[in-house]
Design a protein around this motif. Sequence first.
Motif, PDB file in Angstrom:
ATOM      1  N   LYS A 115      12.152   6.034 -12.598  1.00 53.08           N
ATOM      2  CA  LYS A 115      11.141   5.001 -12.327  1.00 53.08           C
ATOM      3  C   LYS A 115      11.806   3.680 -11.958  1.00 53.08           C
ATOM      4  N   LYS A 116      12.883   3.352 -12.685  1.00 53.37           N
ATOM      5  CA  LYS A 116      13.593   2.095 -12.394  1.00 53.37           C
ATOM      6  C   LYS A 116      14.129   2.100 -10.970  1.00 53.37           C
ATOM      7  N   TRP A 117      14.777   3.208 -10.588  1.00 48.56           N
ATOM      8  CA  TRP A 117      15.309   3.296  -9.231  1.00 48.56           C
ATOM      9  C   TRP A 117      14.190   3.197  -8.202  1.00 48.56           C
ATOM     10  N   ALA A 118      13.135   3.960  -8.426  1.00 46.76           N
ATOM     11  CA  ALA A 118      12.034   3.980  -7.461  1.00 46.76           C
ATOM     12  C   ALA A 118      11.418   2.596  -7.311  1.00 46.76           C
ATOM     13  N   ARG A 119      11.147   1.943  -8.427  1.00 46.36           N
ATOM     14  CA  ARG A 119      10.525   0.618  -8.363  1.00 46.36           C
ATOM     15  C   ARG A 119      11.441  -0.388  -7.661  1.00 46.36           C
ATOM     16  N   GLY A 120      12.740  -0.324  -7.985  1.00 44.70           N
ATOM     17  CA  GLY A 120      13.682  -1.246  -7.360  1.00 44.70           C
ATOM     18  C   GLY A 120      13.765  -1.047  -5.858  1.00 44.70           C
ATOM     19  N   MET A 121      13.852   0.218  -5.455  1.00 45.24           N
ATOM     20  CA  MET A 121      13.970   0.527  -4.033  1.00 45.24           C
ATOM     21  C   MET A 121      12.698   0.159  -3.273  1.00 45.24           C
ATOM     22  N   LEU A 122      11.552   0.435  -3.870  1.00 45.84           N
ATOM     23  CA  LEU A 122      10.285   0.138  -3.213  1.00 45.84           C
ATOM     24  C   LEU A 122      10.022  -1.362  -3.154  1.00 45.84           C
ATOM     25  N   LEU A 123      10.437  -2.082  -4.190  1.00 47.91           N
ATOM     26  CA  LEU A 123      10.296  -3.540  -4.150  1.00 47.91           C
ATOM     27  C   LEU A 123      11.231  -4.145  -3.106  1.00 47.91           C
ATOM     28  N   ASP A 124      12.387  -3.517  -2.887  1.00 51.53           N
ATOM     29  CA  ASP A 124      13.270  -3.976  -1.818  1.00 51.53           C
ATOM     30  C   ASP A 124      12.596  -3.835  -0.459  1.00 51.53           C
ATOM     31  N   GLU A 125      11.830  -2.749  -0.270  1.00 48.19           N
ATOM     32  CA  GLU A 125      11.057  -2.587   0.964  1.00 48.19           C
ATOM     33  C   GLU A 125      10.113  -3.764   1.164  1.00 48.19           C
ATOM     34  N   LYS A 126       9.450  -4.141   0.088  1.00 44.38           N
ATOM     35  CA  LYS A 126       8.503  -5.255   0.151  1.00 44.38           C
ATOM     36  C   LYS A 126       9.233  -6.558   0.452  1.00 44.38           C
ATOM     37  N   ARG A 127      10.398  -6.761  -0.184  1.00 40.32           N
ATOM     38  CA  ARG A 127      11.178  -7.980   0.055  1.00 40.32           C
ATOM     39  C   ARG A 127      11.569  -8.089   1.524  1.00 40.32           C
ATOM     40  N   ARG A 128      12.016  -6.967   2.098  1.00 43.86           N
ATOM     41  CA  ARG A 128      12.414  -7.000   3.513  1.00 43.86           C
ATOM     42  C   ARG A 128      11.220  -7.230   4.408  1.00 43.86           C
ATOM     43  N   ALA A 129      10.062  -6.666   4.040  1.00 49.13           N
ATOM     44  CA  ALA A 129       8.846  -6.884   4.830  1.00 49.13           C
ATOM     45  C   ALA A 129       8.466  -8.353   4.859  1.00 49.13           C
ATOM     46  N   LEU A 130       8.806  -9.082   3.814  1.00 49.88           N
ATOM     47  CA  LEU A 130       8.522 -10.519   3.755  1.00 49.88           C
ATOM     48  C   LEU A 130       9.617 -11.343   4.425  1.00 49.88           C
ATOM     49  N   GLY A 131      10.585 -10.657   5.034  1.00 40.29           N
ATOM     50  CA  GLY A 131      11.635 -11.369   5.750  1.00 40.29           C
ATOM     51  C   GLY A 131      12.795 -11.779   4.887  1.00 40.29           C
ATOM     52  N   LEU A 132      12.828 -11.304   3.618  1.00 43.17           N
ATOM     53  CA  LEU A 132      13.928 -11.663   2.722  1.00 43.17           C
ATOM     54  C   LEU A 132      15.107 -10.725   2.955  1.00 43.17           C
ATOM     55  N   ARG A 133      16.308 -11.275   2.909  1.00 38.51           N
ATOM     56  CA  ARG A 133      17.504 -10.464   3.123  1.00 38.51           C
ATOM     57  C   ARG A 133      18.096 -10.078   1.773  1.00 38.51           C
ATOM     58  N   GLY A 192       0.826  -1.213   0.000  1.00 33.19           N
ATOM     59  CA  GLY A 192       0.000   0.000   0.000  1.00 33.19           C
ATOM     60  C   GLY A 192       0.851   1.249   0.000  1.00 33.19           C
ATOM     61  N   GLU A 193       1.925   1.245   0.817  1.00 30.38           N
ATOM     62  CA  GLU A 193       2.824   2.394   0.871  1.00 30.38           C
ATOM     63  C   GLU A 193       3.562   2.571  -0.465  1.00 30.38           C
ATOM     64  N   THR A 194       3.929   1.440  -1.073  1.00 32.23           N
ATOM     65  CA  THR A 194       4.638   1.488  -2.355  1.00 32.23           C
ATOM     66  C   THR A 194       3.775   2.144  -3.426  1.00 32.23           C
ATOM     67  N   LYS A 195       2.508   1.754  -3.480  1.00 29.27           N
ATOM     68  CA  LYS A 195       1.597   2.350  -4.467  1.00 29.27           C
ATOM     69  C   LYS A 195       1.467   3.851  -4.246  1.00 29.27           C
ATOM     70  N   ALA A 196       1.364   4.248  -2.982  1.00 27.69           N
ATOM     71  CA  ALA A 196       1.223   5.674  -2.669  1.00 27.69           C
ATOM     72  C   ALA A 196       2.486   6.437  -3.060  1.00 27.69           C
ATOM     73  N   LYS A 197       3.655   5.839  -2.783  1.00 24.13           N
ATOM     74  CA  LYS A 197       4.918   6.500  -3.109  1.00 24.13           C
ATOM     75  C   LYS A 197       5.119   6.602  -4.620  1.00 24.13           C
ATOM     76  N   MET A 198       4.737   5.547  -5.344  1.00 25.44           N
ATOM     77  CA  MET A 198       4.866   5.591  -6.803  1.00 25.44           C
ATOM     78  C   MET A 198       3.942   6.657  -7.388  1.00 25.44           C
ATOM     79  N   ALA A 199       2.742   6.783  -6.816  1.00 27.07           N
ATOM     80  CA  ALA A 199       1.812   7.817  -7.284  1.00 27.07           C
ATOM     81  C   ALA A 199       2.397   9.203  -7.039  1.00 27.07           C
ATOM     82  N   GLU A 200       3.079   9.369  -5.888  1.00 32.78           N
ATOM     83  CA  GLU A 200       3.708  10.655  -5.567  1.00 32.78           C
ATOM     84  C   GLU A 200       4.830  10.960  -6.553  1.00 32.78           C
ATOM     85  N   LEU A 201       5.609   9.922  -6.886  1.00 37.37           N
ATOM     86  CA  LEU A 201       6.694  10.106  -7.851  1.00 37.37           C
ATOM     87  C   LEU A 201       6.147  10.464  -9.227  1.00 37.37           C
ATOM     88  N   GLU A 202       5.096   9.745  -9.639  1.00 37.63           N
ATOM     89  CA  GLU A 202       4.487  10.017 -10.952  1.00 37.63           C
ATOM     90  C   GLU A 202       3.997  11.458 -11.014  1.00 37.63           C
TER      91      GLU A 202
END
Length: 479
Positions: free
Chosen positions: A219-237, A192-202
Amino acid sequence: MPGTQDRRSRSSKPLTVHGHAQSGDLIGLQKKLEENPSLLNARNDVMAQTPLHVAAGYNNVEIVKFLLDWRGPEKIELEAKNMYGETPLHMAAKNGCNEAARLLLDRGASLTAKANNGMTPLHLAVWSSPRIEDCLTVKTLLEYNADCNVTDNEGMTPLNHLLQGPGNEKVHELLQRHLEEQRKRKAVEAFGETKAKMAELEEAMTHIVGLHELKLQLKKWARGMLLDEKRRALGLRVAARKPPHMAFLGNPGTGKTMVARILGRLLHMVGILPTDKVTEVQRTDLVGEFVGHTGPKTRRKIKEAEGGILFVDEAYRLIPMQKADDKDYGLEALEEIMSFMDSGKVVVIFAGYSEPMKRVISSNEGFCRRVTKFFYFGDFSTKELAEITHLKMSSQVEDSMLYGFKLHWACSMGAVADLIERETTEKQRKEMNGGLIDPMLVNARENLDLRLDLECMDIDDLLTITLEDLEAGLRSLPQ
């Protein structure tokens, strides 16, 4: 109560308020508090515990409820700490006092409170679970969403403590299940936060005209960084990303400074930089006039930019035209900046004309190793300049000279583009680019004021800039 009578038979001393809390003698405790209400949060001599600590640690539920409901002049200290920094909930947790723990949690007791050793109530409940062969208190704390990933002063999570001891299979199961649920919940929140942040960037990028390659990279940087947030939230290192140092190459007025500010917001938004500040500097801000002045002067600016972006405009001016010019200290400033670029404390953007910037690139062998992204800001077409005109008129702030004004309906994108093509030279457009829009609009408003009758009462006429005004504004620009 039998326990109370036995204790009294062994000692002639009357029970203290803490003694009543321990024995479960509600009537005796009530009498003590009525006689002296200040005893409600009194500390005992042994462990500096309040009556609520003692009652919670012995699971004397009636006493706990009475103390929590107390309506006297004193207010119950729900988060009072004993000599070990433990709250009443800590006491209930480490002694497996589930009913007392639930009562405290219902009244808002903190799950995140830490004792002197950094342990939360969940740490203590898990730590003591093999000893008391019970998992109800652990289960209750998890129901109230205690954090399984929190660490104590030794960096240990509740699960770490369980694995180091004799263990409790039921508690292990509970923690693993709750950890998985927490990961999923965090992933959903992160999405949810990622979608909001991407909308802000757009939204921010709608203010960038042209520069399609750069916008794609953002966009590439933003998507990569935000997906990393999601990966860490799922417990991935995953490895932490380091923001790259950059070079913005192009003529003045092509949007380099504006893009740097948007980039600052982006890197801060996704947690790469602690602030969104962009510190803009030029040669005069970095280079001293005498020996020994440049280094300290440059370091002060770097310190000021820490946590954000250092934007070095007209960076080519740091390098003298003649290599033999030993009285020029610009190279010293550049080397000072380069020495800080590996620290990770600041992102550096060098900006300037494409051709002169080659001097900077070739002046230091470590430049291309550190500056890994080069972006070319091309000159704006007349169509893009017309688009900038419309963007500026639709986003004026209150302290702007053009706030409240609008363009006439006849000032379409095509009409404004044709006007700019007709009334400016290629040299003007190349030298000024987007920099010609602001003076054009200010001059246009002045022309509007000049042609209006002082007795004009028509609101639209008073606030509408026409093609005629824009034409006058362009003709007032320096040739």
